[in-house]
Design a protein around this motif. Sequence first.
Motif, mmCIF file in Angstrom:
data_model
loop_
_atom_site.group_PDB
_atom_site.id
_atom_site.type_symbol
_atom_site.label_atom_id
_atom_site.label_comp_id
_atom_site.label_asym_id
_atom_site.label_seq_id
_atom_site.Cartn_x
_atom_site.Cartn_y
_atom_site.Cartn_z
ATOM 1 N N LEU A 126 130.336 88.625 63.692
ATOM 2 C CA LEU A 126 131.553 89.288 64.189
ATOM 3 C C LEU A 126 132.670 89.238 63.145
ATOM 4 C CD1 LEU A 126 131.639 87.881 67.841
ATOM 5 C CD2 LEU A 126 130.862 90.142 67.094
ATOM 6 N N ILE A 127 132.724 88.140 62.415
ATOM 7 C CA ILE A 127 133.737 87.985 61.361
ATOM 8 C C ILE A 127 133.380 88.864 60.165
ATOM 9 C CG2 ILE A 127 134.800 86.359 59.753
ATOM 10 C CD1 ILE A 127 134.209 84.185 61.955
ATOM 11 N N ARG A 128 132.142 88.800 59.742
ATOM 12 C CA ARG A 128 131.720 89.571 58.563
ATOM 13 C C ARG A 128 131.782 91.075 58.801
ATOM 14 N NH1 ARG A 128 127.193 85.298 56.847
ATOM 15 N NH2 ARG A 128 128.581 83.996 55.601
ATOM 16 N N LYS A 152 128.414 72.294 69.549
ATOM 17 C CA LYS A 152 127.270 72.544 68.676
ATOM 18 C C LYS A 152 127.532 73.744 67.782
ATOM 19 C CE LYS A 152 124.000 70.801 72.047
ATOM 20 N NZ LYS A 152 123.009 71.193 73.014
ATOM 21 N N ASP A 153 127.104 73.647 66.548
ATOM 22 C CA ASP A 153 127.095 74.780 65.619
ATOM 23 C C ASP A 153 128.443 75.482 65.493
ATOM 24 O OD1 ASP A 153 124.356 74.356 65.192
ATOM 25 O OD2 ASP A 153 123.831 75.603 66.908
ATOM 26 N N ARG A 154 129.513 74.708 65.466
ATOM 27 C CA ARG A 154 130.838 75.303 65.296
ATOM 28 C C ARG A 154 131.071 75.680 63.836
ATOM 29 N NH1 ARG A 154 134.834 71.513 68.918
ATOM 30 N NH2 ARG A 154 134.510 72.581 70.880
ATOM 31 N N PRO A 212 138.692 80.930 72.112
ATOM 32 C CA PRO A 212 137.474 80.152 71.934
ATOM 33 C C PRO A 212 137.342 79.588 70.528
ATOM 34 C CG PRO A 212 136.995 82.461 71.699
ATOM 35 C CD PRO A 212 138.438 82.367 72.115
ATOM 36 N N ALA A 213 136.620 78.484 70.424
ATOM 37 C CA ALA A 213 136.169 78.002 69.121
ATOM 38 C C ALA A 213 135.031 78.931 68.695
ATOM 39 C CB ALA A 213 135.683 76.560 69.217
ATOM 40 N N LEU A 214 134.851 79.061 67.397
ATOM 41 C CA LEU A 214 133.815 79.964 66.882
ATOM 42 C C LEU A 214 132.589 79.173 66.455
ATOM 43 C CD1 LEU A 214 136.193 82.303 64.875
ATOM 44 C CD2 LEU A 214 135.178 82.704 67.128
ATOM 45 N N HIS A 215 131.429 79.786 66.659
ATOM 46 C CA HIS A 215 130.140 79.155 66.379
ATOM 47 C C HIS A 215 129.356 79.990 65.370
ATOM 48 C CE1 HIS A 215 130.421 76.270 69.783
ATOM 49 N NE2 HIS A 215 131.282 77.177 70.199
ATOM 50 N N PHE A 216 128.254 79.414 64.862
ATOM 51 C CA PHE A 216 127.437 80.104 63.865
ATOM 52 C C PHE A 216 127.087 81.523 64.312
ATOM 53 C CE2 PHE A 216 125.480 75.897 62.154
ATOM 54 C CZ PHE A 216 126.649 75.632 61.477
ATOM 55 N N ALA A 271 134.433 76.237 55.473
ATOM 56 C CA ALA A 271 133.380 76.192 54.455
ATOM 57 C C ALA A 271 132.256 77.183 54.759
ATOM 58 C CB ALA A 271 132.823 74.777 54.333
ATOM 59 N N HIS A 272 131.999 77.445 56.026
ATOM 60 C CA HIS A 272 130.939 78.393 56.389
ATOM 61 C C HIS A 272 131.289 79.830 56.026
ATOM 62 C CE1 HIS A 272 129.926 75.121 59.385
ATOM 63 N NE2 HIS A 272 128.839 75.229 58.636
#
Length: 135
Positions: A32-34, A116-118, A23-27, A122-123
């Motif tokens: 889950l990453i942090r 939306k909100d991918r 999947p593409a990752l969203h906001f 930079a994020h």
Amino acid sequence: MQISDEKNTGCKRCGDCCRNGGPALHFEDIALIREGAIPLTDIVTLRRGERAYDQPSQSVDQLSEEILKIKGRDSTWTCTYFSPAGNTCRVYATRPAECRVLFCGDAEPLRAMYEKDRLTRAHLLPEGHPLLELI
């Protein structure tokens, strides 16, 4: 994505969606990453202008924006978390947002959130980080 008959309202656990790419990752996936549920080593960047498979349209299209995605495995785009032996997901309890809404019997929830909100690189970097200039 196959559209199944109206009687089928549950996942068939066939693994087709996982074999078509992570999947593409969203906001909403940033936690889950942090928290380490999705390590940075399991994420790939697809840059604006690259061609990528679009699950809802079932076509390969040029990206208008950068996206972060769960990487593939075994020299394919099969999601790295997919276990073909049992058609299971190693991170099912903490799976990304696109995985939570994806259902081959009804692709509309995925279509509604798809672009939306991918997340982008930079994020994931703190404000003022020197790599932001390079991105």
